[in-house]
Design an enzyme around this catalytic site. Sequence first.
Site: not given
Ligand code: UN1
Length: 505
Positions: A240-241, A245, A262, A296
Site C-alpha cells: 500500500g502507500s 506502511g 511493499e 507501484c
Molecule cells: C504492484 O504494483 O504492487 O512489476 C506490483 C510489476 C508487477 C507487479 C506490480 N509484476 O509491475
Amino acid sequence: MKNILESLDLEAVNPGTWLGAESIEDSNASIIESINPATGEVIGSVRSTTAAEYEKVVTTARASFAQWRNIPAPLRGNAIRLIGNALRDHREALGSLVTMEMGKIKAEGIGEVQEMIDIADFAVGQSRMMYGNTMHSERPLHRMYEQWHPLGIVGTISAFNFPVAVYSWNAFIAAICGNVNIWKPSPKAPLCGVAVQKIVNKALADEGLPPVFFLINDGSNELAQQFVNDKRIDLISFTGSCAVGKKVAANVASRMGKFLLELGGNNAIIVDEHANFDLVIPAIVFGAVGTAGQRCTSTRRILVHCSRFDDLKSALVKAYGQIRIGDPLADDTLMGPVIDEAAMAGVESSLAAVRDAGGEVLCGGERIAGAGNFITPAIAVAENDWEIVQTETFGPVLYLIPFDTLDDAIAMQNGVVQGLSSAIFTDNLQNAEYFLSQSGSDCGIANVNIGTSGAEIGGAFGGEKETGGGREAGSDSWKAYMRRQTNTINWGKDLPLAQGINFDL
Ligand code: UN1
C-alpha cells in the site's frame, strides 16, 4: 458479467470470512459493495468480518498451523501445484473479474492470473530448495548448521491495484514454508478475494489437506488495525502507500512482530543521448499508462538528455494521442478507468500543482464524459525537486524532466524518498553499467532497455528507502516467511567451550 461470476462461483452477496473452503457469515455484518470502475455498476458484494468471526479465524489458523507445519515441505509444494492447476482452469474468468473490479485491461487482468500461476510453479520448485548452510565448528567433534522453520500465521494485506497476484506471491511462498495465511484484500476489490479463496481452498480440500488459507474482509479498516496489532500474527505483509506502511511498520515493530512492506514508488526512466526510441516510446507508454498508472512500478518521471528532449516530447504526445481508452474488457482497449473518483481528482490536482509551479501540461487530465472513472493520461514538463514531482500520484501522470549529464540524471533519479523501480534506455555500455553500479540507481529494481513496470516473478520484488525494504516473490524472498535456527551438535565425549574458554570444575 453473469457468466464470469457464475464460473467463479460468486453470488450477489458473498460471505467475506473463510476458514479454508468453509465460510462463516453473520447476516448483521456490514456489506462491502464492489463497484465496476468502468461503469459505476455494483458487481456484487461481500460481507465484512465481525470481531467474533475474526477470533474464530485466528484460533482456527493457529490450530491449522500446528498440522500444516508437519507436512513435509515438498508435499506442501505439491499442494501448491494443485492450486496452480486450478488457477490455470480459471485463468480467463479470474482475469476478467480483475478487469471488472479493478479496471485494468483484460490482457493485464489475465497477466495477473498468469503471475499467480508462475509463482505457484516457482513455489513448487522452491519447496525442495529451502537450503540452510552448514559451517565448520571451531570445536572438535562438533557439527554446526542452520535450518529454516515456518513463522506461524502470515497476515497479508493487499492493495486494489494488484488484487490477486501480490496475494499469491505472499500466500504461496508462505505456505510452502509451512505457514498458514490470513488475507485481508482491499475493500475496493473484495470479490477477487472471495473468488481466489474459493479456487485455492477447493484444490486443497479435495485432497483432504488442512485449511491453510483464510480470508477476512473489512470495509472500514478497523479490523485491519486490530489485525496489524495482533500478537498472534507473526508476520504482516503489507502492500500500500508509504504513509500507511509507516504506521503498519511502527505498530508491528512495537509488538516485536515481523513485517514485510511493499510501498509506493516514484519510478524514473533515464533516456540518454544513445537511447533507441523504438524501445523507449512503447516502454514509457506501457509504464506510465498501463494499469492507468496505478502500479507501484508505474513510470512517473522521464529524465531525458537535453539533446533529445524535444524529439521525445513530440513522440510521446503523439503516442498518447493514439491510446485507445475505454471498456477494459474490450480486446483493443489500451487503457481502462482509474479506480474511483478520488483517483481522478488526484490526477487533476497534481496537474494543477504542476501549473502552479510554472510547469506545462502537454496533454491529458481530462475527464471523459459518461459513466465510469475515465480520464485521459497526462504528460507535463516539470522539475524534479517540485513537491508534486516528489509525491507519488497514483494515476496516469508522467513528468518530463531534461538533464545535461548522466550524473545529474542519476542524482535526480535517486533524489526522491521512494526507491522501488528504475530504468535506463541506452545503447552505450558504459552508461548502462554505470547506472547499475553502486554509484548508480539506489532502487530495488534497476533495468536496462526495459521499463520500470512488469517485473517477472523469478526475481526478488521490492524497494529501498520509503518503499519499505521488503522483498517478495522470487529469488530467496522465501526467507522472509521463515525463522532461522542455528544448531550446534556435540557428538564427542568432552565439552569443549567456544572461544577456547577454560571452565574446569
Ligand atoms: C504492484 O504494483 O504492487 O512489476 C506490483 C510489476 C508487477 C507487479 C506490480 N509484476 O509491475
